[in-house]
Design an enzyme around this catalytic site. Sequence first.
Site, PDB file in Angstrom:
ATOM      1  CG  ASP A 149     -15.178 -48.987   0.857  1.00  0.00           C
ATOM      2  OD1 ASP A 149     -14.767 -49.608   0.391  1.00  0.00           O
ATOM      3  OD2 ASP A 149     -16.270 -47.834  -0.458  1.00  0.00           O
ATOM      4  CB  SER A 150     -12.925 -53.492   2.458  1.00  0.00           C
ATOM      5  OG  SER A 150     -11.437 -53.710   3.265  1.00  0.00           O
ATOM      6  CG  ASP A 156     -12.139 -46.851   1.067  1.00  0.00           C
ATOM      7  OD1 ASP A 156     -11.046 -46.037   0.411  1.00  0.00           O
ATOM      8  OD2 ASP A 156     -11.659 -47.611   0.675  1.00  0.00           O
ATOM      9  CE  LYS A 212      -8.727 -46.968  -1.729  1.00  0.00           C
ATOM     10  NZ  LYS A 212     -10.527 -47.828  -2.118  1.00  0.00           N
ATOM     11  CD  GLU A 215     -14.979 -48.277  -5.299  1.00  0.00           C
ATOM     12  OE1 GLU A 215     -16.051 -49.033  -5.903  1.00  0.00           O
ATOM     13  OE2 GLU A 215     -15.096 -48.897  -4.205  1.00  0.00           O
ATOM     14  CD  GLU A 229     -10.301 -54.149  -5.365  1.00  0.00           C
ATOM     15  OE1 GLU A 229     -10.657 -53.025  -5.575  1.00  0.00           O
ATOM     16  OE2 GLU A 229     -10.640 -55.245  -5.456  1.00  0.00           O
TER      17      GLU A 229
HETATM   18  O1  KIV Z   1     -11.755 -51.177   0.605  1.00  0.00           O
HETATM   19  C1  KIV Z   1     -10.296 -51.211   0.307  1.00  0.00           C
HETATM   20  O2  KIV Z   1     -10.271 -52.912   1.261  1.00  0.00           O
HETATM   21  C2  KIV Z   1     -10.290 -51.047  -1.026  1.00  0.00           C
HETATM   22  C3  KIV Z   1      -8.556 -52.191  -0.907  1.00  0.00           C
HETATM   23  C4  KIV Z   1      -9.331 -53.221  -1.574  1.00  0.00           C
HETATM   24  C5  KIV Z   1      -8.238 -51.868  -2.124  1.00  0.00           C
HETATM   25  O3  KIV Z   1     -10.293 -50.140  -1.107  1.00  0.00           O
END
Ligand code: KIV
Length: 270
Positions: free
Chosen positions: A42-43, A81, A110, A112, A179
């Site tokens: 989600d970056s 994510d 993934k 959090e 992280e």
């Molecule tokens: O969203 C993302 O790119 C991430 C990385 C920072 C691990 O979760």
Amino acid sequence: MNLAELQKIAAAGEKIAMLTCYDSTFAKLMELAGVDILLVGDSLGMVLQGAENTLNVSMHHMTYHTKMVKNGAPNTVIMADMPIGSYEQDNEAAYKNALWLIKSGAHIVKFEGGDKRVETARYLVERGIPVCAHLGFTPQSVNQLGGYKIQGKTEESAEHILKDAKAMSEAGASFVLLEMVPAALAKKITESINVPTIGIGAGIDCSGQVLVVQDLLGIYTGSANKKPEEFKSPRFVRNFLKDTNSVQQAVENYVQAVKNKTFPAAEHSY
Ligand code: KIV
């Protein structure tokens, strides 16, 4: 490679090379370069959309980009994510959204958080959806955490992260992503749990590494509304394009550096 094979190579001591990926051109390039896992992170809210954080990313954004990555890299493990708001409210909603990501091409999702999310991990795993737990600095909680700060610096918070990692691994998570935590803590966690750890700003002793691809190429200079000169790259970033004039080669060099344990160096760690 599938998830089980990746866990096996990690157990045998080979490092896992993971990168963020959001489109089919990069996915194809990364598959050819031998990247083990493509993370549709989600970056993308920051590096593609220009926002200051990941808080406006939606399930529609995530599924759209997951499909593109799948098109470009049909033979590589894809992790997607779960964006903010897609898994916290209840486990059924988390399952529905995770399934949507899987149907879009992801092999594993993934999300959090530690203790509060252990039951969600268990719920998804029991229903056949592999999970990676993201611990340490969790970008979706940036406002609660008071900014982009290293986590696990005090004995108490280090203990908390270790406990969360153990709980997530016991709940059936396939990977734990760490992280921005001290390298010594990441080492301790990696030695204490039965699943591989993937680090970003977490030192050399994790089972694998991940970077945001725009950081690896040295082309991210902060959110769209900020001047590039105001941007300071995080300590854990290394620009792999500097030493070559080829993006393909830069990604291959990253994979090699992770595999032969020359990245991250002490200068990239906390
Ligand atoms: O969203 C993302 O790119 C991430 C990385 C920072 C691990 O979760």
